[in-house]
Design an enzyme around this catalytic site. Structure first.
Site, short mmCIF file in Angstrom:
data_model
loop_
_atom_site.label_atom_id
_atom_site.label_comp_id
_atom_site.label_asym_id
_atom_site.label_seq_id
_atom_site.Cartn_x
_atom_site.Cartn_y
_atom_site.Cartn_z
CG MET A 24 -1.83 1.19 0.99
SD MET A 24 -2.96 1.23 -0.50
CE MET A 24 -4.37 -0.38 0.47
CG ASN A 55 2.43 -0.85 -9.33
OD1 ASN A 55 1.42 -0.80 -8.74
ND2 ASN A 55 3.47 -0.32 -9.09
CB ALA A 262 3.60 2.56 -12.37
CB ALA A 263 7.07 4.57 -16.72
N GLY A 264 7.99 1.69 -15.70
CA GLY A 264 8.57 0.50 -16.05
C GLY A 264 7.61 -0.69 -15.66
CG ASP A 265 6.18 -1.51 -11.69
OD1 ASP A 265 7.25 -2.18 -12.10
OD2 ASP A 265 5.72 -0.98 -11.00
CB SER A 295 1.38 4.49 -17.69
OG SER A 295 2.81 4.70 -17.53
N GLY A 300 -0.21 8.87 -10.83
CA GLY A 300 -0.55 7.75 -10.06
C GLY A 300 0.41 6.62 -10.59
P1 ATP Z 1 9.38 3.35 -12.71
O1 ATP Z 1 10.66 3.11 -11.67
O2 ATP Z 1 9.01 4.77 -12.58
O3 ATP Z 1 8.26 2.20 -12.78
P2 ATP Z 1 11.50 2.68 -14.67
O4 ATP Z 1 12.73 3.79 -14.21
O5 ATP Z 1 11.51 1.10 -14.20
O6 ATP Z 1 10.22 3.37 -14.23
P3 ATP Z 1 11.67 3.77 -17.38
O7 ATP Z 1 12.86 3.54 -18.08
O8 ATP Z 1 11.66 5.03 -16.65
O9 ATP Z 1 11.40 2.47 -16.32
O10 ATP Z 1 10.43 3.72 -18.33
C1 ATP Z 1 10.00 2.42 -19.07
C2 ATP Z 1 9.40 2.48 -20.15
O11 ATP Z 1 8.55 3.69 -20.30
C3 ATP Z 1 10.50 3.32 -21.27
O12 ATP Z 1 11.25 2.15 -21.89
C4 ATP Z 1 9.53 3.94 -22.28
O13 ATP Z 1 9.22 3.24 -23.32
C5 ATP Z 1 8.51 4.29 -21.39
N1 ATP Z 1 8.71 5.88 -20.66
C6 ATP Z 1 8.90 6.04 -19.63
N2 ATP Z 1 9.06 7.71 -19.61
C7 ATP Z 1 8.55 8.23 -20.62
C8 ATP Z 1 8.46 9.55 -21.04
N3 ATP Z 1 8.66 10.20 -20.36
N4 ATP Z 1 7.93 9.51 -22.46
C9 ATP Z 1 7.68 8.60 -23.16
N5 ATP Z 1 7.91 7.09 -22.72
C10 ATP Z 1 8.50 7.05 -21.32
#
Ligand code: ATP
Length: 315
Positions: A24, A55, A262-265, A295, A300
């Site tokens: 949470m 996530n 959560a972009a990476g997730d 995302s 969020g």
């Molecule tokens: P988090 O820890 O925030 O979940 P992360 O560091 O594990 O993220 P990132 O490398 O930041 O992962 O992002 C994963 C994918 O999301 C990238 O490969 C890209 O495709 C997409 N992405 C992330 N940020 C952006 C952005 N600002 N614009 C467009 N695509 C993005």
């Protein structure tokens, strides 16, 4: 949806199993981060379902997969909310234990007006997910096409899950996050796809990653260390893949980012969902990237993860 359509849809859905954390997130906002010993008044507070495992499970489900999860919560109200949240997404939570006398995992997050944050994670019940849970839920592994792990549950459990899944002929994905030291070489070979971000890639390979060119070198280095296929995510700069002989740079989708949590997730869950339903690696990468780009345009973690129809309508 009638029974014919429903069973047709299920046939085209792949099965993804996530082995990982449920937290949470307790998110407070304040004008600035408090100093040690200081009491500061904040502005807003929200509880948001999170944890990399949760996530990625939600991402895989919204992006088209039938999803099951192995994990744990405490026998408390946060645990109730997290398990209900998985069920609401159609995720099979039969592998999620409810553990007495341990708190559900929490992430205490303070975000300031400059979008800097300070985060304290208390793993709680996530720390009770042992290799025994992997043996106990072997049926979930057997039912999966793709098994996805991160590093927010005990590492020996992750290794057991990857080993068991590969032995059963499943595709394995490891998002090595968080990581503070290189992983044992034997681990790298248990993941069909290793998906670190640039910081994690640098930690694992020993090569600083500040550009797509650096990521190509780090990916080759990880391959030389025993990794099979490597996808290094680079935030707005997209990602670098090494799945055949050569590295390929997939540029980021240009968007106006408001919150990259959560972009990476989202990428990992979308990539796994697409692979599970038989997409090529190239198409799975594109789906993951498009979903992750959407995302980051929303606030969020789990609330920002898009559904497959949203991604398809923008393709
Ligand atoms: P988090 O820890 O925030 O979940 P992360 O560091 O594990 O993220 P990132 O490398 O930041 O992962 O992002 C994963 C994918 O999301 C990238 O490969 C890209 O495709 C997409 N992405 C992330 N940020 C952006 C952005 N600002 N614009 C467009 N695509 C993005």
């Amino acid at each position: 949806m009638n029974a014919v359509n429903s069973s047709k849809e299920e046939q085209t859905q792949g099965h993804v199993l996530i082995v990982g954390s449920l937290n949470m997130d307790l998110v407070g906002r304040a004008p600035r981060l408090p100093k040690p010993g200081e009491t500061l008044s904040g502005t807003t507070f929200a509880t948001i379902a999170g944890g990399k495992g949760g996530n990625q499970a939600v991402a895989a489900a919204r992006l088209g997969a039938k999803v099951a999860m192995i994990g744990a919560t405490g026998a408390d109200s946060y645990g109730d909310i997290l398990r209900a949240g998985l069920a609401a997404e159609g995720i099979d939570g039969s592998g999620v234990a409810t553990v007495a006398n341990v708190a559900t995992g929490v992430a205490m997050i303070i975000v300031d007006d400059a979008s800097q944050n300070a985060i304290l994670i208390i793993p709680g019940a996530n720390g009770t997910v042992t290799p025994a849970a992997i043996s106990q839920h072997e049926a979930l592994i057997r039912a999966a096409d793709v098994v996805v792990c991160q590093l927010e549950v005990p590492h020996d459990t992750v290794f057991a899950a990857l080993q068991s899944a590969r032995r059963l002929g499943k595709v394995t994905v490891l998002n090595p996050a968080p990581v503070s030291a290189p992983l044992p070489v034997a681990w790298l070979a248990e993941a069909d796809y290793l998906i670190p971000n640039e910081i994690e890639a640098a930690t694992l390979s020993g090569i600083p990653v500040d550009s797509p060119q650096d990521a190509c070198i780090a990916a080759q280095r990880l391959r030389a260390m025993g990794a099979r296929n490597v996808l290094i995510t680079l935030g707005s700069r997209g990602l670098v893949s090494l799945t055949g002989e050569d590295t390929v740079h997939y540029p980021g989708t240009p968007v106006k980012a408001v919150d990259t949590t959560a972009a990476g997730d989202t990428f990992a869950g979308g990539f796994a969902a697409a692979l599970a339903r038989g997409a090529t690696v190239h198409d799975a990468i594109l789906l993951g990237q498009r979903a992750a780009a959407i995302s980051v345009t929303r606030a969020g973690a789990q609330p920002s993860i898009p559904y497959l129809h949203e991604v398809e309508s923008q393709a």
